[in-house]
Design a protein around this motif. Structure first.
Motif, PDB file in Angstrom:
ATOM      1  N   GLU A 136      55.771  60.181  69.749  1.00 12.78           N
ATOM      2  CA  GLU A 136      56.215  58.829  70.064  1.00 12.78           C
ATOM      3  C   GLU A 136      55.199  58.082  70.930  1.00 12.78           C
ATOM      4  N   GLU A 137      54.560  58.790  71.845  1.00  9.54           N
ATOM      5  CA  GLU A 137      53.565  58.148  72.709  1.00  9.54           C
ATOM      6  C   GLU A 137      52.384  57.631  71.891  1.00  9.54           C
ATOM      7  N   HIS A 196      53.518  53.694  58.820  1.00  9.80           N
ATOM      8  CA  HIS A 196      54.123  53.058  59.985  1.00  9.80           C
ATOM      9  C   HIS A 196      55.589  52.727  59.742  1.00  9.80           C
ATOM     10  N   ASP A 197      55.945  52.454  58.510  1.00 14.17           N
ATOM     11  CA  ASP A 197      57.358  52.218  58.179  1.00 14.17           C
ATOM     12  C   ASP A 197      58.168  53.496  58.362  1.00 14.17           C
ATOM     13  N   GLN A 198      57.582  54.625  57.966  1.00 13.87           N
ATOM     14  CA  GLN A 198      58.265  55.904  58.133  1.00 13.87           C
ATOM     15  C   GLN A 198      58.384  56.275  59.613  1.00 13.87           C
ATOM     16  N   ASP A 237      61.831  56.941  61.531  1.00 18.95           N
ATOM     17  CA  ASP A 237      62.081  58.160  62.307  1.00 18.95           C
ATOM     18  C   ASP A 237      62.548  57.806  63.715  1.00 18.95           C
ATOM     19  N   TRP A 238      61.928  56.811  64.320  1.00 19.97           N
ATOM     20  CA  TRP A 238      62.312  56.394  65.668  1.00 19.97           C
ATOM     21  C   TRP A 238      63.722  55.808  65.672  1.00 19.97           C
ATOM     22  N   LEU A 239      64.012  54.952  64.701  1.00 24.43           N
ATOM     23  CA  LEU A 239      65.327  54.321  64.631  1.00 24.43           C
ATOM     24  C   LEU A 239      66.440  55.345  64.427  1.00 24.43           C
ATOM     25  N   GLU A 240      66.123  56.432  63.721  1.00 25.02           N
ATOM     26  CA  GLU A 240      67.125  57.464  63.438  1.00 25.02           C
ATOM     27  C   GLU A 240      67.020  58.650  64.388  1.00 25.02           C
ATOM     28  N   ASN A 241      66.240  58.478  65.456  1.00 24.52           N
ATOM     29  CA  ASN A 241      66.118  59.505  66.502  1.00 24.52           C
ATOM     30  C   ASN A 241      65.659  60.861  65.960  1.00 24.52           C
ATOM     31  N   HIS A 273      49.713  52.843  68.910  1.00 25.36           N
ATOM     32  CA  HIS A 273      49.148  52.352  67.656  1.00 25.36           C
ATOM     33  C   HIS A 273      50.055  51.334  66.967  1.00 25.36           C
ATOM     34  N   GLY A 274      50.683  50.503  67.762  1.00 20.30           N
ATOM     35  CA  GLY A 274      51.473  49.411  67.211  1.00 20.30           C
ATOM     36  C   GLY A 274      52.962  49.536  67.395  1.00 20.30           C
TER      37      GLY A 274
END
Length: 244
Positions: free
Chosen positions: A84-85, A67-69, A73-77, A90-91
């Motif tokens: 993403e959905e 979940h950290d990864q 990934d989301w933060l760095e686009n 899932h949190g």
């Protein structure tokens, strides 16, 4: 000077504060976090702030969780191979909402923390700490796919299925369970087998006691195996769903 291992937190800062207090943790102690600091309860960004501050005060080893990864990934686009959905369901929703009110400067600080996470930690007593597991029969240094350190479930599944009558020198004893003295993991909650306390199977200790759902967060003394737990997370965050 003691060494503690902490299971999956999933945004449950209130639980983390509880267990550190219950175990009477001091700045002389070493803390090994098994990953999954985010996704679930509403304090994901606050957990990261807390860990950044804690690392400046004492020896903290922070392992990378899946979940950290995903959050990184989301933060760095980075959207390749990233659903993403599904993450949102899932949190990830709580994590996205937490970052919506943070400054770009603070986000960069969190990205640096997430990038600094370790895939695993092996101590001088041949005890391995890893979020999910490993698949190579010779151990983590031979693992070909590093993502398996935080996505694998076969190590724990194999440990659960192992015939307890088999001895380590038996021809059919899994080689993966002979490489390390002990292996500490999270990732797959023991609540799936009806437990809410750390479970040992073969040399594997699973310390994920379901904090993302309705279980407590656990901190355990690695040497004595004494452990302390928070209140169930769904009670600490009674107005939230977590990953339930």
């Amino acid at each position: 000077m003691r060494t503690f291992v902490i299971g999956d937190i999933h945004g449950g800062l209130l639980a983390l504060e509880q267990v550190l207090e219950k175990a009477n943790v001091t700045e002389k102690d070493t803390l090994i976090f098994l990953g999954d600091y985010v996704d679930g309860w509403s304090h994901s960004t606050q957990v990261i702030d807390f860990l950044i501050d804690l690392k400046s005060k004492q020896n903290c080893i922070c392992i990378r969780g899946n979940h950290d990864q995903l959050a990184l990934d989301w933060l760095e686009n980075r959207h390749e191979d990233f659903d993403e959905e599904m993450w949102y369901k899932h949190g990830g929703k709580a994590t996205v909402e937490g970052y919506s009110i943070l400054s770009e400067e603070k986000k960069k600080e969190h990205i640096a923390f997430l990038e600094s996470l370790q895939d695993f930690y092996l101590d001088n007593q041949n005890r391995l700490f890893v979020h999910a597991g490993f698949t190579n029969l010779s151990g983590v240094t031979y693992e070909f796919f590093s993502k398996l350190f935080y996505w694998d479930r076969t190590l724990w599944e194999s440990a659960l299925a192992l015939d307890p009558n088999l001895k380590p020198d038996d021809l059919y004893y899994p080689k993966r369970f002979t490489v390390y003295k002990e292996v500490y993991i999270g990732h797959t909650p023991v609540t799936r087998i009806g437990k809410t306390v750390p479970v040992q199977k073969a040399c594997v200790w699973n310390v994920d006691t379901g904090a993302a759902f309705k279980g407590p967060l656990t901190i355990m003394n690695v040497d004595t195996k004494e452990f302390w737990q928070s209140e169930p997370l769904n009670e600490l965050y009674s107005n939230e769903r977590g990953r339930n």
